[in-house]
Design a protein around this motif. Structure first.
Motif, PDB file in Angstrom:
ATOM      1  N   LYS A  25       0.821  -1.218   0.000  1.00 35.32           N
ATOM      2  CA  LYS A  25       0.000   0.000   0.000  1.00 35.32           C
ATOM      3  C   LYS A  25       0.851   1.263   0.000  1.00 35.32           C
ATOM      4  O   LYS A  25       0.322   2.363  -0.111  1.00 35.32           O
ATOM      5  CB  LYS A  25      -0.890   0.001   1.248  1.00 35.32           C
ATOM      6  N   GLY A  26       2.145   1.109   0.122  1.00 32.23           N
ATOM      7  CA  GLY A  26       2.996   2.282   0.281  1.00 32.23           C
ATOM      8  C   GLY A  26       3.204   3.055  -1.012  1.00 32.23           C
ATOM      9  O   GLY A  26       2.931   2.563  -2.102  1.00 32.23           O
ATOM     10  N   ASP A  27       3.705   4.307  -0.868  1.00 28.69           N
ATOM     11  CA  ASP A  27       4.053   5.111  -2.039  1.00 28.69           C
ATOM     12  C   ASP A  27       5.372   4.643  -2.625  1.00 28.69           C
ATOM     13  O   ASP A  27       5.656   4.850  -3.800  1.00 28.69           O
ATOM     14  CB  ASP A  27       4.197   6.588  -1.641  1.00 28.69           C
ATOM     15  N   ILE A  28       6.191   4.071  -1.730  1.00 28.14           N
ATOM     16  CA  ILE A  28       7.491   3.554  -2.170  1.00 28.14           C
ATOM     17  C   ILE A  28       7.503   2.069  -1.859  1.00 28.14           C
ATOM     18  O   ILE A  28       7.149   1.660  -0.751  1.00 28.14           O
ATOM     19  CB  ILE A  28       8.650   4.226  -1.402  1.00 28.14           C
ATOM     20  N   VAL A  63      13.401   7.500  -4.748  1.00 27.79           N
ATOM     21  CA  VAL A  63      11.996   7.372  -5.152  1.00 27.79           C
ATOM     22  C   VAL A  63      11.173   8.504  -4.561  1.00 27.79           C
ATOM     23  O   VAL A  63      10.290   9.060  -5.218  1.00 27.79           O
ATOM     24  CB  VAL A  63      11.430   5.994  -4.738  1.00 27.79           C
ATOM     25  N   SER A  64      11.466   8.867  -3.327  1.00 29.49           N
ATOM     26  CA  SER A  64      10.657   9.943  -2.738  1.00 29.49           C
ATOM     27  C   SER A  64      10.959  11.282  -3.386  1.00 29.49           C
ATOM     28  O   SER A  64      10.173  12.214  -3.283  1.00 29.49           O
ATOM     29  CB  SER A  64      10.854  10.012  -1.227  1.00 29.49           C
ATOM     30  N   SER A  65      12.092  11.395  -4.087  1.00 31.54           N
ATOM     31  CA  SER A  65      12.351  12.663  -4.774  1.00 31.54           C
ATOM     32  C   SER A  65      12.045  12.576  -6.259  1.00 31.54           C
ATOM     33  O   SER A  65      12.505  13.404  -7.040  1.00 31.54           O
ATOM     34  CB  SER A  65      13.801  13.095  -4.548  1.00 31.54           C
ATOM     35  N   GLY A  66      11.281  11.580  -6.673  1.00 32.23           N
ATOM     36  CA  GLY A  66      10.772  11.599  -8.040  1.00 32.23           C
ATOM     37  C   GLY A  66      11.205  10.479  -8.962  1.00 32.23           C
ATOM     38  O   GLY A  66      10.641  10.318 -10.039  1.00 32.23           O
ATOM     39  N   VAL A  67      12.221   9.720  -8.568  1.00 31.83           N
ATOM     40  CA  VAL A  67      12.643   8.603  -9.421  1.00 31.83           C
ATOM     41  C   VAL A  67      11.572   7.510  -9.353  1.00 31.83           C
ATOM     42  O   VAL A  67      11.041   7.231  -8.286  1.00 31.83           O
ATOM     43  CB  VAL A  67      14.005   8.055  -8.945  1.00 31.83           C
ATOM     44  N   ASP A  68      11.244   6.920 -10.493  1.00 33.38           N
ATOM     45  CA  ASP A  68      10.228   5.864 -10.493  1.00 33.38           C
ATOM     46  C   ASP A  68      10.812   4.506 -10.162  1.00 33.38           C
ATOM     47  O   ASP A  68      10.208   3.714  -9.440  1.00 33.38           O
ATOM     48  CB  ASP A  68       9.536   5.785 -11.873  1.00 33.38           C
ATOM     49  N   LEU A  74      10.569   0.911  -6.134  1.00 30.69           N
ATOM     50  CA  LEU A  74       9.652   1.441  -7.148  1.00 30.69           C
ATOM     51  C   LEU A  74       8.735   2.479  -6.533  1.00 30.69           C
ATOM     52  O   LEU A  74       8.386   2.400  -5.357  1.00 30.69           O
ATOM     53  CB  LEU A  74       8.767   0.302  -7.678  1.00 30.69           C
ATOM     54  N   SER A  75       8.313   3.426  -7.341  1.00 30.63           N
ATOM     55  CA  SER A  75       7.244   4.313  -6.903  1.00 30.63           C
ATOM     56  C   SER A  75       5.923   3.584  -7.165  1.00 30.63           C
ATOM     57  O   SER A  75       5.858   2.674  -7.984  1.00 30.63           O
ATOM     58  CB  SER A  75       7.278   5.621  -7.704  1.00 30.63           C
TER      59      SER A  75
END
Lengths: 279, 365
Positions: free
Chosen positions: A111-114, A136-141, A187-188
């Motif tokens: 369920k996470g964003d990352i 990932v938290s700064s935009g990398v997918d 992964l994002s």
């Protein structure tokens, strides 16, 4: 084969006479799973009781709002029980599902964003994972481990060759041998949606999908998993590594997928060649 | 390289020096003895063997009335070669012996010696040279080719802005095919090949001079049954981390066809020689995409081996004048390899011979 799948939180574990004594004490539970996690960690395991607790201990420190999902398939040495006791969200399967399928299953429940993927048999300090999570938290997918395999020899391993080759075909020779085949990687949630959790079972194909669909795929940190990989050291020193052929086939499947999406040359130029001269 | 044993074979008696009292034994035994005696260290001197053979043949066989004298001498050579006491796969020995033979013949016949090189086969041999802007090297390339008695020489000049065509025409009686536009050098090879009829086809580029002696093993191997005789580049490759994308793709293509033993060797590089059988199976339109031709050759069970090892890589490095162009060519060749892999996958064999027997993928859905 009887399929067994359930969310197993500690207070809902059916306790048989055999398990009762082991599960009595709750002091071994050190993972606190959040109901709205920012970070999900997916760890497929089979029989890794020697290392799983250490792996979980490191991973559990990564984020205040996180969940740890352990996909135990074919676990017969108590790995599953250890993960349960530690407080992880465990999805169990009686039989071994094969390499990487656990990633798909875990990703489905994440369920996470990352979403961070790692293995249960490689113990890495928590700090190793941080660059991937930050990326990932700064935009990398797709944040990859830049470890590319052993390359200071001529007859390089087929798997290393395949990873470099696929990146070259995708126009990402800058990634060298980095690949979604290698753990750890993150992964994002967007990347997960674009690739589709089921495709994570064939990591090179997921890798090709990620790059081809325009996701931001970068390496973020060097984690030397080569020397740490117990599989290669223990079992396959003298035997031919059966995973080698599987992974080679995976890369071919990735190339097949890519050429179906583009053209038989993966959209690489042919402009100087005048083929019509040979009709 | 085959090292000749210093011990004589049982059936040849060389322990005593030949003396006038004993009758001279003619033929192979005598030649062997002479070859051994002429080199004090005891190792076999194939050059001397060849020289003696040439000298002898000059007394009884003449090339004077032949229309194609080089070829006539080649036929005499091949008769002598049949009796050769060295291994048919020892190309070093071959080159020594044949150069000895040629000089021996000219000396014996009283003709001014020519730098001819003899082919190891009676079969017809054609050579196809592709050239774009190679006015600096085309002359030398053709000079070397003129030393050999080819049945056909085809030069494909395409997209040339310099005097390559003029240089080639002035130098040679070869068939010269000239296209004002660039075809892409691989297409040039296929176009040239279409014009040949010979049983053995040799391919060269006009920008790299290869000595005639170095071409022998390619032709010889095809004569002896190899369908695709490749240039072995492996001695010139550094460790993997130094490789370019093309080398990686070449190795990958070989690996997925279970020919990792070929490493980076493939029809992408010249020189190489192919049999007529291989040409018919591959076909000119596939020959224009060398990695695809290479993949087809292996998949159809043709015999693919390396012959000699000629360092053509240094020539590519010299041409660094246009970086952008190099990248485009690299992309082209990478695309060729993808095309080759996809071709192998015809019939939905998306994993070729590497099935996934381990995973239970349905559970992932």
């Amino acid at each position: 084969m009887a399929r067994l799948q359930e969310w197993e939180l500690n207070n809902l574990i059916p306790t048989s006479k055999r398990n009762r004594s082991k599960l009595r004490s709750n002091s071994q539970k050190f993972i606190r799973n959040s109901n709205a996690p920012k970070l999900s960690v997916v760890i497929p395991v089979s029989n890794e009781r020697k290392t799983i607790l250490r792996v979980l201990k490191e991973v559990s420190q990564l984020h205040p709002q996180m969940e740890v999902i352990v996909v135990a398939n074919g676990s017969q040495d108590g790995t599953r029980e250890l993960a349960l006791r530690a407080g992880a969200r465990v999805i169990s399967y009686e039989h071994c599902l094969g390499h990487d399928v656990g990633r798909s299953i875990g990703a489905n429940y994440a369920k996470g964003d990352i979403i961070l993927f790692t293995d249960g048999d490689i113990v890495l300090p928590a700090s190793s994972y941080l660059p991937l999570i930050r990326a990932v938290s700064s935009g990398v997918d797709v944040a990859l481990n830049s470890y590319s395999g052993v390359v200071n020899k001529v007859d390089v391993h087929s798997v290393v060759l395949a990873k470099y080759t696929l990146n070259n075909i995708l126009g990402r020779s800058d990634l060298k041998g980095a690949s979604m085949t290698t753990i750890p990687h993150a992964l994002s949630s967007r990347a997960l949606k674009v690739i589709g959790p089921s495709n994570l079972s064939v990591p090179p194909k997921a890798h090709a999908m990620a790059i081809h669909s325009g996701l931001k795929v970068e390496t973020s940190g060097f984690i030397n998993v080569g020397s740490l990989n117990p599989i290669r050291r223990k079992r396959f020193v003298k035997m031919k590594d059966p995973l080698e052929n599987l992974i080679l086939g995976d890369h071919l499947e990735a190339i097949y997928w890519l050429t179906e999406q583009t053209n038989e040359r993966a959209n690489l130029t042919d402009f100087t060649r005048k083929r019509q001269m040979l009709r | 390289m085959v090292q000749r044993s210093k011990k004589p074979k049982k059936r040849i008696v060389v322990s005593r020096p030949l003396s006038p009292r004993k009758p001279r034994r003619i033929g192979k035994i005598q030649n062997h003895a002479i070859a051994r005696r002429s080199n004090k260290s005891g190792s076999i001197n194939w050059y001397a063997w060849g020289y003696q053979a040439g000298l002898r043949d000059a007394k009884v066989k003449s090339i004077e009335n032949s229309a194609y004298q080089k070829k006539a001498l080649n036929e005499f050579w091949l008769q002598a070669y049949r009796q050769a006491p060295f291994s048919k796969s020892d190309w070093n020995a071959y080159n020594q012996a044949s150069s000895g033979y040629v000089l021996g013949y000219f000396n014996g016949a009283g003709i001014h010696p020519q730098p001819w090189v003899m082919l190891p086969t009676l079969k017809s041999v054609a050579v196809v040279v592709t050239a774009m802007n190679e006015e600096d090297t085309i002359g030398e390339v053709l000079s070397q080719l003129h030393r050999l008695p080819f049945d056909e020489i085809v030069v494909v000049v395409n997209g040339s802005g310099d005097s390559t065509f003029q240089k080639a025409r002035g130098k040679s009686h070869a068939i010269i095919v000239h296209y004002p536009d660039a075809l892409g050098h691989d297409v040039g090879r296929a176009v040239g090949a279409k014009l040949t009829n010979s049983e053995i086809l040799l391919f060269l580029d006009g920008d790299f001079v290869v000595k005639a002696e170095d071409l022998i093993s390619f032709i010889g191997k095809v004569d002896q049954g190899t369908d695709i005789a490749l240039n072995d580049l492996t001695p010139y490759m550094g460790t993997f981390q130094t490789w370019d994308s093309v080398s990686m793709l070449k190795y990958f293509l070989n690996k997925v066809q279970q020919r990792g033993d070929l490493s980076v060797n493939s029809l992408t590089a010249v020189p190489h020689a192919i049999s007529r059988k291989a040409y018919n199976i591959i076909g000119p339109s596939c020959l224009a995409v060398p990695p695809k031709a290479h993949a087809i050759a292996i998949s159809k069970g043709l015999v693919v081996r390396t012959a000699a090892s000629i360092n053509v890589l240094s020539a590519n490095k010299i041409k660094e004048h246009n970086r952008g162009q190099m990248n485009e060519v690299a992309d082209l060749i990478v695309g060729d390899h993808v095309e080759a892999v996809k071709h192998l996958m015809k019939g939905s064999k998306d994993r070729l011979n590497f099935p996934d027997v381990m995973r239970l993928r349905e559970w992932a859905k």
